[in-house]
Design a protein around this motif. Structure first.
Motif, mmCIF file in Angstrom:
data_model
loop_
_atom_site.group_PDB
_atom_site.id
_atom_site.type_symbol
_atom_site.label_atom_id
_atom_site.label_comp_id
_atom_site.label_asym_id
_atom_site.label_seq_id
_atom_site.Cartn_x
_atom_site.Cartn_y
_atom_site.Cartn_z
ATOM 1 N N GLN A 183 2.286 -0.343 -1.476
ATOM 2 C CA GLN A 183 1.650 -1.489 -0.840
ATOM 3 C C GLN A 183 1.820 -1.368 0.662
ATOM 4 O O GLN A 183 2.938 -1.161 1.150
ATOM 5 N N ASP A 184 0.722 -1.499 1.412
ATOM 6 C CA ASP A 184 0.817 -1.309 2.851
ATOM 7 C C ASP A 184 1.308 -2.580 3.549
ATOM 8 O O ASP A 184 1.649 -3.579 2.900
ATOM 9 N N TYR A 186 -0.123 -4.866 5.077
ATOM 10 C CA TYR A 186 -0.959 -6.059 4.931
ATOM 11 C C TYR A 186 -1.096 -6.507 3.484
ATOM 12 O O TYR A 186 -1.910 -7.393 3.179
ATOM 13 N N GLY A 187 -0.346 -5.873 2.584
ATOM 14 C CA GLY A 187 -0.382 -6.269 1.187
ATOM 15 C C GLY A 187 -1.435 -5.578 0.358
ATOM 16 O O GLY A 187 -1.579 -5.864 -0.839
ATOM 17 N N SER A 188 -2.204 -4.672 0.934
ATOM 18 C CA SER A 188 -3.219 -3.927 0.183
ATOM 19 C C SER A 188 -2.587 -2.730 -0.504
ATOM 20 O O SER A 188 -1.485 -2.274 -0.146
ATOM 21 N N LEU A 189 -3.301 -2.173 -1.487
ATOM 22 C CA LEU A 189 -2.796 -0.998 -2.185
ATOM 23 C C LEU A 189 -2.825 0.223 -1.283
ATOM 24 O O LEU A 189 -3.785 0.450 -0.540
ATOM 25 N N ALA A 190 -1.779 1.008 -1.376
ATOM 26 C CA ALA A 190 -1.714 2.280 -0.664
ATOM 27 C C ALA A 190 -1.649 3.370 -1.721
ATOM 28 O O ALA A 190 -0.645 3.516 -2.425
ATOM 29 N N ALA A 224 -0.841 1.520 6.835
ATOM 30 C CA ALA A 224 -1.383 0.679 7.914
ATOM 31 C C ALA A 224 -0.293 0.312 8.905
ATOM 32 O O ALA A 224 -0.042 -0.870 9.188
#
Length: 423
Positions: A183-184, A186-190, A224
């Protein structure tokens, strides 16, 4: 009394003291040997102990943490991506200007899931983004590559280095691809595919099975985290140099990073367990050393005091011949000082020779490698001569001499001149 007469008396007192010292050669040599052997043992033991501490600190801190770090104040309690810092635009120039600062590197870390392409095996691991070229001189991890290499190909696309046990658990070999899911910031998937280029073996199972490293640039892109890091790891040639460098360097970094809030963490803060272990060991060791030294000092003082009691008539006769009690006490004090000084000098020289030899060849403990590896050190330890190890024993003996000189002065002051009847 003129200065010339005083000089003559002082010289005569010193000559008498030297002759009296060797009137009982056996007793003098036994006392001298006791002091010398005690000095040899304690100086070497202290040198070995301090050398062990130095090795523990150097090798343990060189493994990952460095001698000091600059971090976000919240990072120590919550080591997540939100508690990082933006790298100052002049930080590299500031760090390069520090002549004593030999190595530094930026790092960032997060947790992710690694799995092989068949998705038959997966593990939750700690991912650390590093600057490979700087890490090679900063961390000993890059020197413990068991297979493959440590990011030698700068053009390699998404390389990753794993602990040996982790690679085995994922059933991977050099050149295989694996998937990272995290998880990056900003909370998005990495999500990304990486290629295994190397495995390391640190003889520490926790690190071998839970640690993975990728390039910091890849980490920043994937999570990110552009132009950001969580740790600035610093290292000097000697640990003591970092203490002198800390305040002025941190002030410059803070000014360039304003208005960010930063925190300086020294090795005691980074490795509190290691620091407390060393402090406890020092306290217990000095307790035993002091007890041993006290026993030897009491034996030596008892021998010297008994010799003074045996010579009562001799001192009374010297008093009758015109020698003042203060001159007699000075003669006795000088005798004791000569005996203690000769013993200390002999023990000192022997301890320096023995310590210097083992400082070159080291002391190896076969079969202890796994135990030492838990503290980040090898199986070979080296003594280290220091002011503390060289000065502790002489200081105690000299303090004992002051005490004995006071007792002698008090005892001799009661002596009366020897009369013809006593003869």
């Amino acid at each position: 009394m003129s200065d010339r007469q005083q000089q003559f008396i002082n010289r005569s007192v010193r000559q008498l003291a030297w002759r009296n010292l060797w009137r009982h050669k056996t007793r003098s040599w036994l006392t001298l040997s006791a002091i010398a052997i005690t000095t040899l043992l304690l100086v070497f033991m202290l040198s070995f102990q301090f050398g062990t501490y130095d090795t523990m600190k150097q090798q343990n801190l060189s493994l990952m943490s460095g001698f000091a770090q600059v971090q976000n104040p919240e990072f120590a309690e919550r080591p997540n991506l939100q508690n990082g810092f933006t790298i100052g635009k002049n930080w590299t120039a500031i760090l390069d200007q520090q002549s004593q600062l030999k190595h530094y590197s930026f790092r960032a870390q997060s947790f992710a899931i690694l799995s092989n392409l068949s998705d038959s095996k997966n593990r939750a691991v700690q991912i650390i983004g590093v600057q490979p070229q700087r890490e090679k001189s900063l961390s000993s991890l890059s020197q413990n590559i068991s297979a493959g290499n440590y990011f030698t190909d700068q053009n390699q696309v998404m390389p990753i280095v794993l602990g040996k046990q982790l690679a085995d658990a994922l059933e991977l070999k050099i050149g295989d691809q694996l998937q990272l899911l995290g998880q990056d910031a900003y909370g998005s998937l990495a999500v990304e595919l990486f290629t295994l280029v190397g495995t390391f073996d640190l003889n520490i199972s926790e690190l071998n099975s839970q640690l993975a490293q990728i390039r910091l640039s890849d980490f920043q892109q994937l999570f990110a985290y552009q132009n950001k890091a969580q740790q600035l790891v610093l290292k000097t040639d000697k640990l003591e140099q970092m203490d002198k460098l800390a305040k002025p360097l941190f002030q410059k970094l803070e000014q360039d990073a304003y208005p960010q809030n930063l925190r300086w963490r020294d090795w005691k803060d980074l490795q509190p367990g290691l620091y407390q272990t060393i402090q406890m060991d020092i306290a217990s060791a000095f307790l035993w050393y002091s007890a041993l030294l006290l026993i030897v000092v009491l034996i030596v003082l008892n021998t010297l005091y008994m010799s003074i009691l045996e010579r009562h008539n001799e001192f009374a006769l010297l008093h009758a011949l015109g020698m003042h009690p203060s001159q007699i006490s000075r003669m006795l004090s000088f005798e004791m000082l000569l005996l203690i000084s000769l013993g200390l000098l002999l023990g000192w020289l022997l301890s320096v020779i023995v310590s210097a030899y083992f400082m070159q060849v080291g002391i190896t403990f076969p079969g202890m490698e796994e135990l030492f590896a838990q503290f980040g050190i090898s199986g070979t330890l080296y003594p280290q001569l220091s002011l503390m190890s060289l000065g502790f024993v002489p200081l105690v003996f000299l303090l004992s001499w002051f005490l004995m000189a006071f007792m002698v002065r008090f005892r001799i002051a009661k002596i009366k001149p020897l009369t013809s009847r006593q003869l």
